[in-house]
Design an enzyme around this catalytic site. Structure first.
Site, mmCIF file in Angstrom:
data_model
loop_
_atom_site.group_PDB
_atom_site.id
_atom_site.type_symbol
_atom_site.label_atom_id
_atom_site.label_comp_id
_atom_site.label_asym_id
_atom_site.label_seq_id
_atom_site.Cartn_x
_atom_site.Cartn_y
_atom_site.Cartn_z
ATOM 1 N N GLN A 1 10.154 -2.021 3.245
ATOM 2 C CA GLN A 1 9.366 -3.184 2.810
ATOM 3 C C GLN A 1 9.228 -3.243 1.286
ATOM 4 O OE1 GLN A 1 5.683 -2.924 5.152
ATOM 5 N NE2 GLN A 1 6.354 -4.776 6.188
ATOM 6 N N GLU B 1 -3.107 5.020 0.294
ATOM 7 C CA GLU B 1 -2.231 5.747 1.218
ATOM 8 C C GLU B 1 -2.787 5.687 2.645
ATOM 9 O OE1 GLU B 1 0.355 7.510 2.962
ATOM 10 O OE2 GLU B 1 0.917 7.913 0.884
ATOM 11 N N CYS C 1 2.775 4.635 0.444
ATOM 12 C CA CYS C 1 3.179 5.418 1.606
ATOM 13 C C CYS C 1 4.124 6.503 1.110
ATOM 14 C CB CYS C 1 3.859 4.513 2.635
ATOM 15 S SG CYS C 1 4.418 5.415 4.092
ATOM 16 N N ARG D 1 -8.428 -0.508 4.076
ATOM 17 C CA ARG D 1 -8.063 -0.964 2.733
ATOM 18 C C ARG D 1 -9.002 -2.055 2.222
ATOM 19 N NH1 ARG D 1 -1.873 -2.133 3.967
ATOM 20 N NH2 ARG D 1 -2.841 -2.756 5.920
ATOM 21 N N THR E 1 3.991 -11.075 3.592
ATOM 22 C CA THR E 1 3.276 -10.225 4.560
ATOM 23 C C THR E 1 3.405 -10.796 5.965
ATOM 24 O OG1 THR E 1 1.161 -9.180 5.109
ATOM 25 C CG2 THR E 1 1.023 -11.398 4.260
ATOM 26 N N ASP F 1 -7.925 0.134 9.801
ATOM 27 C CA ASP F 1 -7.439 -0.223 8.461
ATOM 28 C C ASP F 1 -8.639 -0.151 7.510
ATOM 29 O OD1 ASP F 1 -6.357 -1.392 6.188
ATOM 30 O OD2 ASP F 1 -5.282 -2.945 7.299
ATOM 31 N N SER G 1 0.845 -1.206 0.000
ATOM 32 C CA SER G 1 0.000 0.000 0.000
ATOM 33 C C SER G 1 0.871 1.243 0.000
ATOM 34 C CB SER G 1 -0.902 0.014 1.231
ATOM 35 O OG SER G 1 -1.696 -1.146 1.248
HETATM 36 N N1 LIG Z 1 -3.051 5.467 9.105
HETATM 37 C C1 LIG Z 1 -1.744 5.221 9.137
HETATM 38 N N2 LIG Z 1 -1.202 4.605 8.093
HETATM 39 C C2 LIG Z 1 0.119 4.347 8.142
HETATM 40 C C3 LIG Z 1 0.929 4.713 9.216
HETATM 41 N N3 LIG Z 1 2.200 4.326 8.955
HETATM 42 C C4 LIG Z 1 2.169 3.732 7.745
HETATM 43 N N4 LIG Z 1 0.923 3.750 7.261
HETATM 44 C C5 LIG Z 1 0.380 3.193 6.027
HETATM 45 O O1 LIG Z 1 0.321 1.802 6.192
HETATM 46 C C6 LIG Z 1 0.336 1.169 4.933
HETATM 47 C C7 LIG Z 1 1.304 0.012 5.047
HETATM 48 O O2 LIG Z 1 0.734 -0.902 5.919
HETATM 49 P P1 LIG Z 1 1.548 -1.797 6.926
HETATM 50 O O3 LIG Z 1 0.727 -1.889 8.173
HETATM 51 O O4 LIG Z 1 2.956 -1.320 7.038
HETATM 52 O O5 LIG Z 1 1.664 -3.143 6.314
HETATM 53 P P2 LIG Z 1 0.576 -4.190 5.969
HETATM 54 O O6 LIG Z 1 0.386 -4.008 4.513
HETATM 55 O O7 LIG Z 1 -0.645 -4.106 6.813
HETATM 56 O O8 LIG Z 1 1.284 -5.514 6.406
HETATM 57 P P3 LIG Z 1 2.562 -6.137 5.821
HETATM 58 O O9 LIG Z 1 2.098 -6.818 4.579
HETATM 59 O O10 LIG Z 1 3.035 -7.092 6.849
HETATM 60 O O11 LIG Z 1 3.551 -5.063 5.561
HETATM 61 C C8 LIG Z 1 0.711 2.243 3.920
HETATM 62 O O12 LIG Z 1 -0.458 2.635 3.227
HETATM 63 C C9 LIG Z 1 1.193 3.402 4.786
HETATM 64 O O13 LIG Z 1 0.928 4.665 4.212
HETATM 65 C C10 LIG Z 1 0.314 5.382 10.321
HETATM 66 O O14 LIG Z 1 0.923 5.705 11.317
HETATM 67 N N5 LIG Z 1 -1.025 5.610 10.223
#
Ligand SMILES: Nc1nc2c(ncn2[C@@H]2O[C@H](COP(=O)(O)OP(=O)(O)OP(=O)(O)O)[C@@H](O)[C@H]2O)c(=O)[nH]1
Length: 402
Positions: A226, A257, A210, A293, A319, A291, A208
């Site tokens: 990542q 995002e 960032c 998404r 993941t 979350d 996703s």
């Molecule tokens: N709302 C929010 N989003 C964040 C923050 N830090 C990173 N992100 C967003 O989190 C998303 C990435 O998600 P992650 O939780 O790192 O990973 P995941 O996809 O759930 O899990 P993995 O597959 O294990 O990496 C991206 O869209 C980032 O913009 C935060 O503090 N708050």
């Protein structure tokens, strides 16, 4: 004016527009059987329409019931019809169409990790351009007998119209091999080849967006690291029987995002985090879910690339997030294995030395979280990673000192 009112019920919005429409141009007198029939409303009564109405943002009467989730979720579960209603409901809710994706273009991109093909997708769910980064350098070989099926987009290789020229196809990326001034071989629409059963399923990451972590190198999160690690892993050579084949895999890059809440809300969440909230409670305090998404488009993109369907190859998913695996499987993705992504700073802490040894480590930028960086670390990151494990259930063993 009489003509305007005779044409049907008016609201204050209609009057100003209708008065200058061609209806007002005097028409020749009609015989009695040609005259307009009186207006008969086909709408349901207003009381019933109001019951069925979806909440509208900015409507003060309905503000208290506006859900924070995007309108698509409201469309998925239409409001219940009143029980024992004497009226036959005439207003039907629009059905959400099945998700469709189309690869609009594909291009060769040389990167730190080797050459990849970047695919840009359009879809019928949102107006975002989601991406697929495909590592499959075997496709550059001119050998038609590849040991494994190439990872190619079905919608890109399709014929878009009857007389599509070769140069149009090649320009949008529907070519095979390596494109050079001397070699321009348009691809053909083909059926999917059945993959040999003993090849390892390709590595896939659904990533996703960032902006902060990937573009300006924020060290509040490990997103840049990542993305870098995922591109590194999908580009690694794969053992296949007694031979080794070039790396083969996909990073689907979703424009979701801030876990779907958008960059502005993520920045506000960062301020709340500076005030003591963690990444989950900051989202909740802003009225969002932890979350937000969705993964339907990602699954459709993978299937367009021939991966993750029942008949095609399964995927090995990169993941730590169990909810993500469950959400993807619910959308019909065939996940044959989950592969963890251990933060590089944790690998260093656990005494295994530099996480990226040898020549590759030497070329990297220490402390940078972007593609080409080494291990990212810091107080903010530790807090973020800890919350992912403790509150979001990410499947990683927490280091003792966190
Ligand atoms: N709302 C929010 N989003 C964040 C923050 N830090 C990173 N992100 C967003 O989190 C998303 C990435 O998600 P992650 O939780 O790192 O990973 P995941 O996809 O759930 O899990 P993995 O597959 O294990 O990496 C991206 O869209 C980032 O913009 C935060 O503090 N708050």
């Amino acid at each position: 004016m009489a003509t305007v009112f005779a044409s049907g019920p008016q609201t204050r919005h209609h009057i100003g527009h209708a008065i200058y429409t061609p209806h007002c141009i005097p028409e020749p007198e009609k015989s009695s059987h040609e005259r307009k029939r009186p207006y008969v409303s086909r709408q349901a009564p207003r009381s019933l329409r109001l019951q069925n109405r979806l909440p509208v943002q900015g409507d003060s009467q309905n503000d208290h019931q506006i859900p924070k989730s995007p309108p698509t979720s409201a469309l998925k579960s239409p409001p219940l019809q009143p029980v024992n209603s004497v009226h036959t409901p005439l207003v039907t809710q629009p059905k959400v169409p099945a998700v469709e994706v189309k690869c609009m273009g594909r291009s060769r991109i040389p990167t730190f990790h080797g050459t990849v093909f970047l695919h840009i997708y359009h879809n019928n769910r949102d107006n975002k351009e989601h991406l697929a980064i495909v590592a499959d350098s075997a496709q550059f070989s001119n050998d038609n007998q590849l040991p494994v099926p190439p990872i190619r987009s079905h919608s890109l290789d399709a014929m878009w119209r009857e007389n599509e020229s070769e140069s149009e196809r090649v320009t949008r990326g529907a070519y095979i091999g390596r494109l050079t001034p001397e070699s321009q071989l348009p691809s053909q629409p083909t059926d999917r080849p059945i993959p040999p059963s003993d090849i390892p399923a390709p590595l896939v990451r659904i990533h996703s967006e960032c902006f902060t972590g990937e573009t300006i190198g924020s060290m509040r999160c490990d997103c840049g690291e990542q993305l870098d690690e995922a591109m590194r892993l999908i580009s690694q050579p794969v053992q296949f029987g007694s031979s080794t084949i070039p790396g083969r895999g996909v990073v689907v890059y979703l424009r979701q995002e801030g876990r779907g809440i958008g960059l502005l809300s993520k920045l506000l969440a960062y301020n709340l985090q500076d005030l003591g909230h963690d990444t989950v409670s900051a989202n909740l305090k802003l009225g969002h879910k932890a979350d937000e998404r969705e993964y339907e488009v990602a699954v459709a993109i993978l299937k367009d690339l021939g991966l993750g369907s029942e008949q095609g190859e399964g995927v090995r998913l990169l993941t730590n997030n169990p909810d993500k695996v469950a959400a993807l499987e619910k959308e019909g993705l065939r996940v044959v294995e989950r592969v963890s992504m251990v933060p590089r700073s944790w690998k260093c802490q656990s005494g295994s030395g530099s996480p990226l040894s040898g020549e590759e480590g030497g070329r990297r930028l220490p402390g940078a979280t972007m593609v080409g960086g080494e291990a990212v670390s810091g107080e903010d990151l530790d807090r973020y990673l800890r919350t992912k494990v403790v509150r979001m259930g990410h499947l990683l063993p927490l280091p003792l000192d966190l």
